[in-house]
Write a protein that holds these residues in place. Structure first.
Motif, PDB file in Angstrom:
ATOM      1  N   ALA A 116       1.194  -1.141  -0.104  1.00 26.12           N
ATOM      2  CA  ALA A 116      -0.046  -0.037   0.035  1.00 26.12           C
ATOM      3  C   ALA A 116       0.925   1.285  -0.203  1.00 26.12           C
ATOM      4  N   PHE A 117       1.947   1.060   0.769  1.00 22.27           N
ATOM      5  CA  PHE A 117       2.856   2.707   0.392  1.00 22.27           C
ATOM      6  C   PHE A 117       3.108   2.460  -0.052  1.00 22.27           C
ATOM      7  N   ARG A 118       4.386   1.113  -0.920  1.00 24.93           N
ATOM      8  CA  ARG A 118       5.318   1.407  -2.105  1.00 24.93           C
ATOM      9  C   ARG A 118       3.955   2.031  -3.350  1.00 24.93           C
ATOM     10  N   ALA A 119       3.009   1.427  -3.040  1.00 25.95           N
ATOM     11  CA  ALA A 119       1.694   2.706  -4.252  1.00 25.95           C
ATOM     12  C   ALA A 119       2.018   3.858  -4.370  1.00 25.95           C
ATOM     13  N   LEU A 120       1.615   4.354  -3.413  1.00 21.09           N
ATOM     14  CA  LEU A 120       2.009   6.137  -2.684  1.00 21.09           C
ATOM     15  C   LEU A 120       3.477   6.397  -3.593  1.00 21.09           C
ATOM     16  N   ASN A 121       4.398   5.622  -2.427  1.00 23.04           N
ATOM     17  CA  ASN A 121       5.607   5.919  -2.885  1.00 23.04           C
ATOM     18  C   ASN A 121       6.809   4.892  -3.351  1.00 23.04           C
ATOM     19  N   PRO A 122       7.188   4.277  -4.766  1.00 27.24           N
ATOM     20  CA  PRO A 122       7.804   3.528  -5.433  1.00 27.24           C
ATOM     21  C   PRO A 122       9.292   3.301  -4.289  1.00 27.24           C
ATOM     22  N   ARG A 123       9.860   4.477  -3.940  1.00 30.33           N
ATOM     23  CA  ARG A 123      11.239   4.465  -3.285  1.00 30.33           C
ATOM     24  C   ARG A 123      10.983   4.306  -2.017  1.00 30.33           C
ATOM     25  N   GLY A 124      10.285   4.053  -0.840  1.00 32.14           N
ATOM     26  CA  GLY A 124       9.313   3.663   0.299  1.00 32.14           C
ATOM     27  C   GLY A 124      10.543   4.177   1.173  1.00 32.14           C
ATOM     28  N   LEU A 125      10.173   5.448   0.752  1.00 33.36           N
ATOM     29  CA  LEU A 125      11.057   6.441   1.776  1.00 33.36           C
ATOM     30  C   LEU A 125       9.375   7.566   2.529  1.00 33.36           C
ATOM     31  N   VAL A 126       9.580   8.151   2.921  1.00 36.40           N
ATOM     32  CA  VAL A 126       9.281   9.413   4.240  1.00 36.40           C
ATOM     33  C   VAL A 126       9.860  10.550   3.320  1.00 36.40           C
ATOM     34  N   PRO A 127       9.069  12.071   3.627  1.00 34.61           N
ATOM     35  CA  PRO A 127       7.459  11.938   3.759  1.00 34.61           C
ATOM     36  C   PRO A 127       6.337  11.481   2.389  1.00 34.61           C
ATOM     37  N   VAL A 128       5.533  11.609   2.363  1.00 32.47           N
ATOM     38  CA  VAL A 128       4.633  10.551   1.265  1.00 32.47           C
ATOM     39  C   VAL A 128       3.171  12.092   1.942  1.00 32.47           C
ATOM     40  N   ILE A 129       2.454  12.472   1.012  1.00 33.56           N
ATOM     41  CA  ILE A 129       1.567  13.222   1.253  1.00 33.56           C
ATOM     42  C   ILE A 129       0.255  12.771   0.225  1.00 33.56           C
TER      43      ILE A 129
END
Length: 211
Positions: free
Chosen positions: A43-56
């Motif tokens: 689910a998170f990788r769908a938001l950011n494929p790099r797997g880093l924070v932050p994401v908004i």
């Protein structure tokens, strides 16, 4: 409501939280990264494929990369408050943000991790010392940009440039240097600017002991 993924002790997450507070945005923060994990889930990788924070997540808008996020928030919600609409004035702001991202951040990370999150016996002091010197040299450039009584990086107005470099300054001035042989250079304009930033209500909520 704006959703911010990331742990509070991340310098990059702090930038986004600071910007949101300056803009009086209602937001929900979700712990992710570091000991919280989450970043490797599908689910998170769908938001950011790099797997880093932050994401908004801002409605249908999903963004990662902290400097991009704060530019977006300021442009969308700031009404010329935190980032100018004039191209030349905006470029002055973004120049400082690019210095933080391109020149300071690569050296800052090994220095910070080594001094704050690594036991003294396990530190690579050669790497830390080299990184410390690079950060100090670049902060000397920032110090020179704050001469002539300029209260903020681009003049009288506080901008996202001050956020991007202010989060760095908070860590710089609070690094545990006892016993390392490292000494901060005298940067009086940078120090005075950091004191002005600490007086802002949003920064006062976020600046905390380093972990």
């Amino acid at each position: 409501m704006l959703k911010i993924w990331g742990r509070k002790n991340s310098v990059n997450v702090e930038k986004v939280l600071w910007c949101a507070l300056e803009l009086d945005l209602l937001c929900e923060r979700i712990d992710a990264g570091g000991t919280f994990g989450v970043v490797d889930t599908p689910a998170f990788r769908a938001l950011n494929p790099r797997g880093l924070v932050p994401v908004i997540e801002d409605g249908d808008v999903v963004l990662w990369e902290s400097n991009t996020i704060i530019r977006y928030l300021a442009a969308r919600y700031g009404a010329d408050r935190l980032i100018p609409t004039d191209p030349a004035a905006r470029a002055q702001v973004e120049r400082w943000m690019d210095l933080q991202l391109g020149a300071i951040a690569p050296a800052f990370s090994p220095m910070f991790l080594g001094l704050v999150r690594t036991a003294p016996a396990a530190r690579d002091m050669e790497l830390i010392t080299r990184s410390f010197g690079t950060v100090a040299a670049n902060l000397t450039v920032v110090d020179a940009g704050l001469v002539d009584g300029r209260p903020f990086l681009t003049g009288p107005a506080f901008t996202v440039a001050d956020i991007a470099l202010g989060s760095v300054a908070h860590r710089w001035f609070n690094l545990p240097l006892d016993g390392t042989g490292l000494t901060r250079p005298a940067l009086p304009h940078l120090a005075a600017w950091y004191e002005r930033l600490k007086a802002r209500p949003a920064a006062a909520q976020l600046f905390s002991p380093l972990t």
